[in-house]
Design an enzyme around this catalytic site. Sequence first.
Site, PDB file in Angstrom:
ATOM      1  N   LYS A 171      -4.047   4.958  -1.268  1.00  0.00           N
ATOM      2  CA  LYS A 171      -4.427   3.113  -0.275  1.00  0.00           C
ATOM      3  C   LYS A 171      -4.019   3.444   0.802  1.00  0.00           C
ATOM      4  CE  LYS A 171      -0.317   1.357   0.879  1.00  0.00           C
ATOM      5  NZ  LYS A 171      -1.078  -0.220   1.595  1.00  0.00           N
ATOM      6  N   GLU A 246       1.752  12.378   8.949  1.00  0.00           N
ATOM      7  CA  GLU A 246       2.080  12.063  10.636  1.00  0.00           C
ATOM      8  C   GLU A 246       2.234  10.618  11.038  1.00  0.00           C
ATOM      9  OE1 GLU A 246      -0.066  13.951  11.827  1.00  0.00           O
ATOM     10  OE2 GLU A 246       0.009  15.041  10.420  1.00  0.00           O
ATOM     11  N   CYS A 280      -2.865   6.244  17.720  1.00  0.00           N
ATOM     12  CA  CYS A 280      -1.350   7.181  17.100  1.00  0.00           C
ATOM     13  C   CYS A 280      -1.144   8.243  19.094  1.00  0.00           C
ATOM     14  CB  CYS A 280      -1.125   8.363  16.560  1.00  0.00           C
ATOM     15  SG  CYS A 280      -2.688   8.777  16.393  1.00  0.00           S
ATOM     16  N   GLU A 381       7.169   2.746  21.095  1.00  0.00           N
ATOM     17  CA  GLU A 381       5.251   2.729  20.476  1.00  0.00           C
ATOM     18  C   GLU A 381       4.749   0.757  20.930  1.00  0.00           C
ATOM     19  OE1 GLU A 381       3.645   3.876  16.882  1.00  0.00           O
ATOM     20  OE2 GLU A 381       2.547   5.410  17.679  1.00  0.00           O
TER      21      GLU A 381
HETATM   22  N1  LIG Z   1       0.501  11.078  13.624  1.00  0.00           N
HETATM   23  C1  LIG Z   1      -1.083  10.181  12.939  1.00  0.00           C
HETATM   24  O1  LIG Z   1      -2.211  10.585  12.979  1.00  0.00           O
HETATM   25  C2  LIG Z   1      -1.059   8.744  13.155  1.00  0.00           C
HETATM   26  C3  LIG Z   1      -2.466   8.580  13.049  1.00  0.00           C
HETATM   27  C4  LIG Z   1      -3.219   7.111  13.058  1.00  0.00           C
HETATM   28  C5  LIG Z   1      -1.762   6.212  12.849  1.00  0.00           C
HETATM   29  N2  LIG Z   1      -0.069   6.028  13.380  1.00  0.00           N
HETATM   30  C6  LIG Z   1       0.312   5.616  13.138  1.00  0.00           C
HETATM   31  O2  LIG Z   1       0.122   4.614  12.917  1.00  0.00           O
HETATM   32  C7  LIG Z   1       1.228   3.477  12.722  1.00  0.00           C
HETATM   33  C8  LIG Z   1       0.514   2.312  12.751  1.00  0.00           C
HETATM   34  O3  LIG Z   1      -0.673   1.540  11.268  1.00  0.00           O
HETATM   35  P1  LIG Z   1       0.175   0.808  10.421  1.00  0.00           P
HETATM   36  O4  LIG Z   1       0.729  -0.337  11.369  1.00  0.00           O
HETATM   37  O5  LIG Z   1      -1.231   0.429   9.904  1.00  0.00           O
HETATM   38  O6  LIG Z   1       1.547   2.265  10.132  1.00  0.00           O
HETATM   39  P2  LIG Z   1       2.037   1.418   8.302  1.00  0.00           P
HETATM   40  O7  LIG Z   1       3.495   2.019   8.716  1.00  0.00           O
HETATM   41  O8  LIG Z   1       3.122  -0.403   8.401  1.00  0.00           O
HETATM   42  O9  LIG Z   1       1.775   1.148   7.420  1.00  0.00           O
HETATM   43  C9  LIG Z   1       0.654   2.376   7.144  1.00  0.00           C
HETATM   44  C10 LIG Z   1       0.582   2.440   5.525  1.00  0.00           C
HETATM   45  O10 LIG Z   1       1.558   1.964   5.267  1.00  0.00           O
HETATM   46  C11 LIG Z   1       1.615   1.183   3.975  1.00  0.00           C
HETATM   47  N3  LIG Z   1       3.017   0.915   3.845  1.00  0.00           N
HETATM   48  C12 LIG Z   1       3.747   0.134   4.362  1.00  0.00           C
HETATM   49  N4  LIG Z   1       4.641   0.072   4.062  1.00  0.00           N
HETATM   50  C13 LIG Z   1       5.158   1.417   2.531  1.00  0.00           C
HETATM   51  C14 LIG Z   1       6.500   1.461   1.851  1.00  0.00           C
HETATM   52  N5  LIG Z   1       7.282   1.000   1.963  1.00  0.00           N
HETATM   53  N6  LIG Z   1       5.989   2.297   1.464  1.00  0.00           N
HETATM   54  C15 LIG Z   1       4.882   2.853   0.891  1.00  0.00           C
HETATM   55  N7  LIG Z   1       3.657   2.221   2.049  1.00  0.00           N
HETATM   56  C16 LIG Z   1       4.035   1.179   2.950  1.00  0.00           C
HETATM   57  C17 LIG Z   1       0.524   0.232   4.795  1.00  0.00           C
HETATM   58  O11 LIG Z   1       0.941  -0.931   3.925  1.00  0.00           O
HETATM   59  C18 LIG Z   1      -0.729   0.925   4.716  1.00  0.00           C
HETATM   60  O12 LIG Z   1      -1.417   1.497   4.224  1.00  0.00           O
HETATM   61  C19 LIG Z   1       1.243   3.928  14.616  1.00  0.00           C
HETATM   62  O13 LIG Z   1       2.957   4.281  14.224  1.00  0.00           O
HETATM   63  C20 LIG Z   1       0.726   5.029  14.812  1.00  0.00           C
HETATM   64  O14 LIG Z   1       1.313   5.844  15.969  1.00  0.00           O
HETATM   65  C21 LIG Z   1      -0.180   8.146  13.240  1.00  0.00           C
HETATM   66  C1  LIG Z   2      -5.156  11.132  15.042  1.00  0.00           C
HETATM   67  N1  LIG Z   2      -6.249  10.105  15.222  1.00  0.00           N
HETATM   68  C2  LIG Z   2      -6.383  10.497  17.054  1.00  0.00           C
HETATM   69  C3  LIG Z   2      -7.870  10.536  15.213  1.00  0.00           C
HETATM   70  C4  LIG Z   2      -5.939   9.050  15.650  1.00  0.00           C
HETATM   71  C5  LIG Z   2      -4.607   8.233  15.647  1.00  0.00           C
HETATM   72  O1  LIG Z   2      -3.946   7.134  15.671  1.00  0.00           O
END
Ligand SMILES: NC(=O)c1ccc[n+]([C@@H]2O[C@H](COP(=O)([O-])OP(=O)(O)OC[C@H]3O[C@@H](n4cnc5c(N)ncnc54)[C@H](O)[C@@H]3O)[C@@H](O)[C@H]2O)c1
Ligand SMILES: C[N+](C)(C)CC=O
Length: 486
Positions: A171, A246, A280, A381
């Site tokens: 998803k 992650e 991230c 963040e």
């Molecule tokens: N650690 C890493 O490698 C990494 C990489 C990229 C992004 N991120 C993190 O992602 C965040 C930004 O992304 P975002 O705003 O899309 O995050 P988010 O948590 O809002 O959403 C991520 C995904 O989860 C889904 N989702 C939302 N609520 C859910 C639930 N209750 N159950 C299951 N799935 C659900 C969303 O539809 C989306 O597909 C930031 O905090 C960033 O640091 C981390």
């Molecule tokens: C893991 N990285 C750095 C590719 C994307 C983070 O948001």
Amino acid sequence: MFINGEWVESKFGKFCEIINPYNQEIIAMVSEGDESDSKAAITAARKAFNRGDWSTMDVKERCKVVHKIANLIERDREELANLESLDTGKTIEESRGDMADVTAVFRYYAEMAETEIGDETINSPISNSTSKIVREPVGVCAQITPWNYPLLQASWKLAPALVAGNTLVMKPSEVTPLTTIKVFELMEEAGVKRGVANLILGPGNSVGAELASNEDVDLISFTGGLATGKKIMQSASSNVKNLALELGGKNPNVVFADADFETAVDQAMNAVFFHAGQVCSAGTRLILEESIHDEFVGALVDRVKSIRLGNGFDKSTQMGPLISEEHLNKVINYVEKGKQEGVTVAVGGKLPDDPELQNGFFYLPTVLTDCTTDMSVVQDEAFGPVITVEKFTTEDQAVRLANDSIYGLSGGLFTNDTAKAERCAAKMRMGTVWINDVNLYFPQAPWGGYKQSGIGRELGKTGLEEYLETKHIYHNLKPKPLNWFK
Ligand SMILES: NC(=O)c1ccc[n+]([C@@H]2O[C@H](COP(=O)([O-])OP(=O)(O)OC[C@H]3O[C@@H](n4cnc5c(N)ncnc54)[C@H](O)[C@@H]3O)[C@@H](O)[C@H]2O)c1
Ligand SMILES: C[N+](C)(C)CC=O
């Protein structure tokens, strides 16, 4: 959506608009599923797993298919890069880089799995017996991805899951599904078997939540925010799913006075303004040795003033918009709270005046000084183009400040003193520490976080391990009664 080898609309025929964050134009209409679509996709993945034609296929054959996916992504890389920039607003150069990284990840796992997945004989300490370790796929995997690196984050999950012989339901973020849809077309073309890889679209709190709680799912791999990760961890406990998280980061970038000044200023900018800070691992906490603080901030502010905002498809653009109005408001509120807490806005801190940017979700690159660790801007963040600046006087203090966070995803260190760099790196509680660099990742090195930045690792051999079960098969070659209960 792609379920059981067929392209289908959601059961209730709902659609949602996909918006270009640069100008708010509608760029696509895609199906919007609900829990019933998730259930259908999970059932398809379960049947495909039980059928066994993918999970018990010779690993070399699976790797051939994954190599083919890499070739097709390379063939269509320009189309994919265009879609990614339209969907996320990131510059086309960034998207081209992402597509090269995506191809490299599929290739890496296709090559590595051939040698890594195999039986291992161990020396049994018991006479007349053999003992071997076999590696098997975990089963049905649910994979949920965020909007900032849509296809890159998907590739880190798809490639290892497939080479290991799992079946899956993915998803993508409801905001940026376009490149993931395209890659599922390419996986079909490459010969991934019916029901092995399923794609569902829709909101997290329905479609995603079903994936997290459904007891027919064996593993959930999630990349996204901390709050969502906590919910997923709770739901995953229903049937003790394997769990990979992650999550977010609040990443320090420590600059010592002996570092190369120009490089450190340049990299401090890359650390946080790349992809408008929606990364991230963005180095959002600049921690400067006091003796260089004023000169460093002066140089940084001068350069930040000249960052060119605009359409990601214009060659001159260096920074695109934020992903959505909702996210822009989050960044605005974050900076406003910082102002109330007493930070100084050295540059930025508001929306741009440029008339050409008024239809997009733009925020000016921002430097906040006079920051201390107790402030929300230093702890939370922002996921936007905002850097906070703190000061230190001793090496111990620098490490203490760097570690003062609930997160532990990554951190940067700039110094020309190798011994000092190694000492600090050893003490920094983060999944990745860069010395004299920032924001680098490649398929061979594991990626993930300490503390509340997550559980498990993607990429590298560890990224494949997540998708494998380990079975010990012991064989008694001369069975006879034990007579223990005689
Ligand atoms: N650690 C890493 O490698 C990494 C990489 C990229 C992004 N991120 C993190 O992602 C965040 C930004 O992304 P975002 O705003 O899309 O995050 P988010 O948590 O809002 O959403 C991520 C995904 O989860 C889904 N989702 C939302 N609520 C859910 C639930 N209750 N159950 C299951 N799935 C659900 C969303 O539809 C989306 O597909 C930031 O905090 C960033 O640091 C981390
Ligand atoms: C893991 N990285 C750095 C590719 C994307 C983070 O948001």
